[in-house]
Design a protein around this motif. Structure first.
Motif, mmCIF file in Angstrom:
data_model
loop_
_atom_site.group_PDB
_atom_site.id
_atom_site.type_symbol
_atom_site.label_atom_id
_atom_site.label_comp_id
_atom_site.label_asym_id
_atom_site.label_seq_id
_atom_site.Cartn_x
_atom_site.Cartn_y
_atom_site.Cartn_z
ATOM 1 N N LYS A 60 0.830 -1.205 0.000
ATOM 2 C CA LYS A 60 0.000 0.000 0.000
ATOM 3 C C LYS A 60 0.867 1.259 0.000
ATOM 4 N N ASN A 103 2.329 1.747 -3.434
ATOM 5 C CA ASN A 103 1.328 2.166 -4.406
ATOM 6 C C ASN A 103 1.009 3.655 -4.295
ATOM 7 N N GLN A 104 1.231 4.241 -3.134
ATOM 8 C CA GLN A 104 0.961 5.656 -2.956
ATOM 9 C C GLN A 104 1.947 6.531 -3.717
ATOM 10 N N GLU A 136 -4.268 -1.954 -8.912
ATOM 11 C CA GLU A 136 -4.544 -2.864 -10.029
ATOM 12 C C GLU A 136 -3.994 -4.243 -9.670
ATOM 13 N N GLY A 147 1.991 3.958 -9.072
ATOM 14 C CA GLY A 147 1.036 2.902 -9.369
ATOM 15 C C GLY A 147 1.741 1.599 -9.705
ATOM 16 N N CYS A 181 -7.443 -4.840 -2.574
ATOM 17 C CA CYS A 181 -6.903 -4.151 -3.747
ATOM 18 C C CYS A 181 -7.899 -3.112 -4.263
ATOM 19 N N LYS A 182 -9.169 -3.480 -4.353
ATOM 20 C CA LYS A 182 -10.187 -2.542 -4.829
ATOM 21 C C LYS A 182 -10.317 -1.352 -3.881
ATOM 22 N N ARG A 183 -10.283 -1.630 -2.579
ATOM 23 C CA ARG A 183 -10.443 -0.589 -1.574
ATOM 24 C C ARG A 183 -9.291 0.420 -1.624
ATOM 25 N N ASN A 184 -8.097 -0.064 -1.990
ATOM 26 C CA ASN A 184 -6.926 0.804 -1.981
ATOM 27 C C ASN A 184 -6.492 1.252 -3.378
ATOM 28 N N GLY A 185 -7.317 0.998 -4.370
ATOM 29 C CA GLY A 185 -7.029 1.458 -5.721
ATOM 30 C C GLY A 185 -5.802 0.819 -6.338
#
Length: 273
Positions: free
Chosen positions: A22, A25-26, A85, A29, A79-83
């Motif tokens: 996470k 990813n911030q 892919e 991407g 994954c969906k909750r934290n955007g």
């Protein structure tokens, strides 16, 4: 954008490893592939035992499928909750190191839990399955403690050999966003000799990649005492070129990296050529 493998078995979801992902990813991407391992095929280890008692084996397999399914669903939700892919790959029912080796061949990095990866099947960390996975990986590996917290410093374990420089270069290429963190290149050797090998070359290279760079010579045997030194640090990420030896899974020569992973204390970045 990078492709990252999250390696997990069907019974243990690596929370700390996902927290690390996470954070990555911030800043950039990424494509995250969840590689979910099913249970070890115990019939391979106890031949003939299960042939006479197929019922328990069938129940075990069905239970394992349900557990993996739940882990996959949890992974997808996070994954969906934290955007993030993502992709999902379920590995074969039998333990086959070639499955994960192929995954790493097509990835920039693999991340796993220091204490949970395949811990149901082998006591102590790093267990034999983790050792095999790290040794056969064709990309760098990050082992993350379950109680992961953001780190403030990066420490490179440097021994003057090509594997340690390979790990340093891989880290630079993968994590340019960490270039502003306090960075320590540490060389450990017994005796009064305080000369860090190839210091001029090392300074030329590392100085181009890190803004807050320090060099440190530790006056002790690194293989014996580096793990103890690292235990005193609680806000670092360690970078090492260990685990490059052949035959590691069967004749493992204990290293300081093994001790650090066992402590579940700090994340460890491992890259070997």
């Amino acid at each position: 954008m990078k492709k990252i493998i999250l390696a997990a078995d069907g019974k243990n979801f690596p929370v700390g490893a996902f927290e690390f992902i996470k954070e990555l990813n911030q800043s950039e991407g990424l494509l995250l592939t969840g590689a979910f391992l099913h249970a070890i095929n115990f019939e391979e280890f106890l031949p003939g035992v299960f042939a006479n008692y197929p019922g328990p084996v069938i129940d075990f397999i069905e239970e394992e499928k349900l557990l993996v399914k739940k882990q996959v669903q949890h992974f997808e939700e996070l994954c969906k909750r934290n955007g993030i892919e993502y992709r999902v790959h379920e590995e074969s029912m039998n333990w086959d190191i070639e499955d994960l080796a192929k995954e790493t061949r097509f990835a920039d990095m693999m991340i796993m839990s220091e204490e949970l990866f395949c811990n149901e099947f082998s006591q102590g960390e790093p267990n034999s399955f983790m050792q095999q996975t790290i040794h056969r990986s064709e990309c760098p590996v990050v082992c993350v403690p379950e109680k992961f917290k953001p780190f403030n410093k990066v420490v490179f374990a440097y021994d003057g050999k090509k594997d340690s420089m390979y790990a340093l270069k891989q880290f630079c290429h993968l994590f340019p966003q960490f270039s502003k963190k306090e960075t320590n290149i540490v060389y450990a050797k017994e005796g009064e000799d305080d000369v860090i090998p190839d210091m001029g070359y090392l300074e030329e290279y590392a100085g181009r990649h890190f803004e807050n760079l320090n060099f440190e010579k530790l006056p002790f045997n690194g293989k014996k005492h580096f793990g103890e030194w690292a235990k005193e640090k609680d806000d670092i990420l360690l970078v090492s070129g260990s685990y490059g030896r052949s035959g590691l899974s069967t004749s493992f020569n204990k290293s300081f990296v093994e001790d650090i992973i066992r402590e579940h204390h700090i994340p460890v970045f491992i890259a070997h050529n």
